[in-house]
Design a protein around this motif. Structure first.
Motif, short mmCIF file in Angstrom:
data_model
loop_
_atom_site.label_atom_id
_atom_site.label_comp_id
_atom_site.label_asym_id
_atom_site.label_seq_id
_atom_site.Cartn_x
_atom_site.Cartn_y
_atom_site.Cartn_z
N ILE A 171 0.85 -1.13 -0.01
CA ILE A 171 0.15 -0.15 -0.29
C ILE A 171 1.02 1.21 -0.18
CG2 ILE A 171 -1.65 1.41 1.12
CD1 ILE A 171 -3.12 -1.51 0.47
N HIS A 172 0.46 2.09 -0.85
CA HIS A 172 1.26 3.69 -0.59
C HIS A 172 0.31 4.57 -0.16
CE1 HIS A 172 3.37 6.62 -2.85
NE2 HIS A 172 2.46 7.69 -2.46
N CYS A 173 1.48 5.12 0.60
CA CYS A 173 0.55 5.60 1.79
C CYS A 173 1.81 7.77 1.62
CB CYS A 173 1.10 4.88 2.94
SG CYS A 173 0.00 3.93 3.55
N GLU A 174 1.39 8.05 1.65
CA GLU A 174 2.01 9.74 1.55
C GLU A 174 1.01 10.78 2.34
OE1 GLU A 174 3.49 12.64 -1.91
OE2 GLU A 174 2.08 10.85 -2.37
N LYS A 175 2.12 11.27 3.17
CA LYS A 175 2.05 12.88 3.75
C LYS A 175 1.92 13.87 3.70
CE LYS A 175 3.40 13.21 7.25
NZ LYS A 175 4.25 12.98 9.43
N VAL A 176 1.31 14.84 3.19
CA VAL A 176 0.90 16.30 2.09
C VAL A 176 0.39 17.09 3.33
CG1 VAL A 176 0.15 17.73 0.32
CG2 VAL A 176 0.99 15.08 0.26
N ASP A 177 1.32 18.36 3.60
CA ASP A 177 0.49 19.02 4.38
C ASP A 177 0.64 19.82 3.30
OD1 ASP A 177 0.69 21.84 5.82
OD2 ASP A 177 2.55 22.33 5.56
N ILE A 178 -1.32 20.40 3.21
CA ILE A 178 -1.45 21.81 1.95
C ILE A 178 -1.31 23.11 1.85
CG2 ILE A 178 -3.61 22.20 3.89
CD1 ILE A 178 -3.89 21.14 0.24
N LEU A 179 -1.16 22.82 3.75
CA LEU A 179 -0.31 24.92 3.19
C LEU A 179 0.94 24.67 2.45
CD1 LEU A 179 -0.47 27.65 4.91
CD2 LEU A 179 0.70 26.75 6.90
N THR A 180 1.92 23.69 2.53
CA THR A 180 3.25 23.45 2.38
C THR A 180 3.09 23.35 0.36
OG1 THR A 180 4.35 23.21 3.82
CG2 THR A 180 5.88 22.94 2.58
N TYR A 181 2.09 22.77 0.03
CA TYR A 181 1.94 22.20 -0.48
C TYR A 181 1.51 23.53 -1.53
CZ TYR A 181 -0.40 20.18 -5.22
OH TYR A 181 -0.68 19.61 -6.77
N SER A 182 0.53 24.19 -1.19
CA SER A 182 0.31 25.34 -1.64
C SER A 182 0.91 26.57 -1.44
CB SER A 182 -1.48 26.18 -0.76
OG SER A 182 -1.90 24.93 -0.56
N TYR A 183 1.38 27.13 -0.54
CA TYR A 183 2.56 28.24 -0.61
C TYR A 183 3.87 28.32 -0.06
CZ TYR A 183 -2.21 29.87 -0.95
OH TYR A 183 -4.19 30.09 -1.10
N GLY A 184 4.09 26.72 -0.17
CA GLY A 184 5.36 26.37 0.38
C GLY A 184 6.30 27.13 1.31
N LYS A 185 7.56 27.92 1.45
CA LYS A 185 7.80 28.68 2.34
C LYS A 185 6.85 29.46 3.83
CE LYS A 185 12.82 27.60 -0.20
NZ LYS A 185 13.63 28.56 0.14
N MET A 186 5.87 29.43 2.73
CA MET A 186 5.27 30.04 3.99
C MET A 186 5.07 29.60 5.29
SD MET A 186 4.06 33.59 3.46
CE MET A 186 2.52 34.06 4.44
N GLU A 187 4.58 28.06 5.20
CA GLU A 187 4.25 27.09 5.82
C GLU A 187 5.19 27.52 7.43
OE1 GLU A 187 5.10 24.00 9.14
OE2 GLU A 187 6.16 24.49 7.29
N ALA A 188 6.37 27.17 7.64
CA ALA A 188 7.98 27.50 8.38
C ALA A 188 7.58 29.17 9.30
CB ALA A 188 8.97 27.80 7.91
#
Length: 371
Positions: free
Chosen positions: A35-52
């Motif tokens: 089973i392929h499991c992947e974890k994605v933070d939508i904030l990082t995905y959407s706005y990159g370095k803004m997450e930090a």
């Protein structure tokens, strides 16, 4: 064809949302590594370095202005939680990216361990824009109004009270599983109560969460008092707070053993097995691990917002001892030496466990995705 599961926490802070997702991923891959499991933070995905930047501002805000944070949190997501509210600014910020992410990943199943992704996906399902099944995995002991629930396929809740809340919201009981907050499979579960054994010296785990805050700072002055040396042995989890770790290490006290962040779950499992009690803040994962280990839980400090609400819910369920900041250790010793008090407490813990689904959450997910 290889199945894939997309996990959606929020922010990169090592919070309960990530711990629950990681625990489920490990459990799933133990059962079926294909089973392929992947974890994605939508904030990082959407706005990159803004997450930090957002994460740093968020943490600083909580610590600098706790009461303001608490009032805003209560007003925005915990006031009139029965209502179905719209959060249009979040829709504007994240909905296009959520659609893009799903189109890009094409998962067979989506698991939300945070309310923001759940809200977006519930909205997409409301508008018939999403057919992929979604599971909400709640990492607190309550459900606030930012969680999208109505069109989510399945709900993994922490307690019977949360199941009853969802049923009142119109969710079919067959779609709700009482799993407790998922814990890593390397943290073995204590099946039955050992019973209380009064001891001359108790081993106490002190945890402030991954950032080494809360209970530890409240306790620091008390636990450095040598008058408790014959009665208590403290094991202090400093998390990533190296300043606190060095401060405690410098004391060079045999009865006060500090640890930096422990990533190894086998090591944490061994540490839990030595403990007679834990002092912690009411964050979801540490509480859940302690409940599954059936270790008596003492809470001194709660962060504003969700932790204060968690504390209220846990007290209602009889699952924690809430002790005052004054004379913390004296209260701790008194409770541990009181056989009747601990018997009542363990009966409440047994009652909590009696409501849990017999299957592990990862097993439920595997049955669903392979059916």
């Amino acid at each position: 064809m290889k199945k894939s599961i997309l996990f959606l926490p929020f922010l990169q802070i090592p919070s309960g949302h990530h711990h629950a997702a990681n625990a489920l991923i490990e459990g799933i891959q133990q059962i079926n590594p294909t089973i392929h499991c992947e974890k994605v933070d939508i904030l990082t995905y959407s706005y990159g370095k803004m997450e930090a930047i957002v994460s740093k501002v968020y943490l600083n805000w909580i610590h600098a202005f706790p009461q303001i944070y608490n009032k805003i949190y209560q007003f925005s997501v915990y006031r009139r939680i029965e209502d179905n509210k719209r959060y249009q600014i979040y829709e504007w910020l994240f909905l296009p990216f959520m659609k893009k992410l799903i189109e890009e990943k094409q998962p067979d199943l989506i698991i939300c361990t945070h309310s923001l992704p759940a809200y977006m996906l519930n909205l997409l399902k409301t508008n018939n824009e999403l057919k992929i099944p979604v599971i909400n995995v709640y990492t607190d002991y309550f459900i606030h109004s930012f969680w999208g629930v109505e069109h989510i396929d399945y709900h993994f809740v922490s307690s019977i009270a949360m199941k009853e809340f969802l049923i009142k919201k119109g969710i079919q009981k067959e779609r709700i599983f009482i799993t407790g907050i998922p814990i890593n499979p390397k943290i073995s579960k204590q099946i039955r109560n050992k019973g209380h054994l009064k001891k001359s010296k108790y081993s106490i785990l002190v945890s402030g969460g991954n950032l080494g805050i809360g209970a530890i700072e409240c306790l620091f002055n008390t636990i450095s008092d040598t008058k408790y040396e014959q009665q208590l042995q403290f094991y202090v989890l400093c998390g990533k707070n190296l300043k606190l770790y060095k401060k405690l290490k410098k004391l060079n006290n045999d009865y006060l053993i500090p640890f930096t962040y422990i990533a190894c779950r086998e090591q944490m499992n061994q540490l839990y097995n030595q403990m007679d009690a834990i002092i912690t803040k009411p964050g979801g994962v540490t509480i859940s691990e302690s409940l599954f280990k059936r270790i008596p839980i003492f809470v001194v400090y709660a962060l504003p917002g969700q932790e204060e609400i968690n504390l209220m819910q846990l007290k209602d369920l009889g699952l924690v001892f809430h002790i005052e900041k004054a004379e913390i250790v004296d209260q701790l010793i008194a409770k541990l030496n009181d056989e009747n008090t601990l018997q009542v407490y363990q009966a409440q813990v047994d009652r909590f466990h009696s409501h849990l689904d017999q299957q592990e959450p990862s097993e439920i997910i595997m049955e669903y995705i392979l059916s």
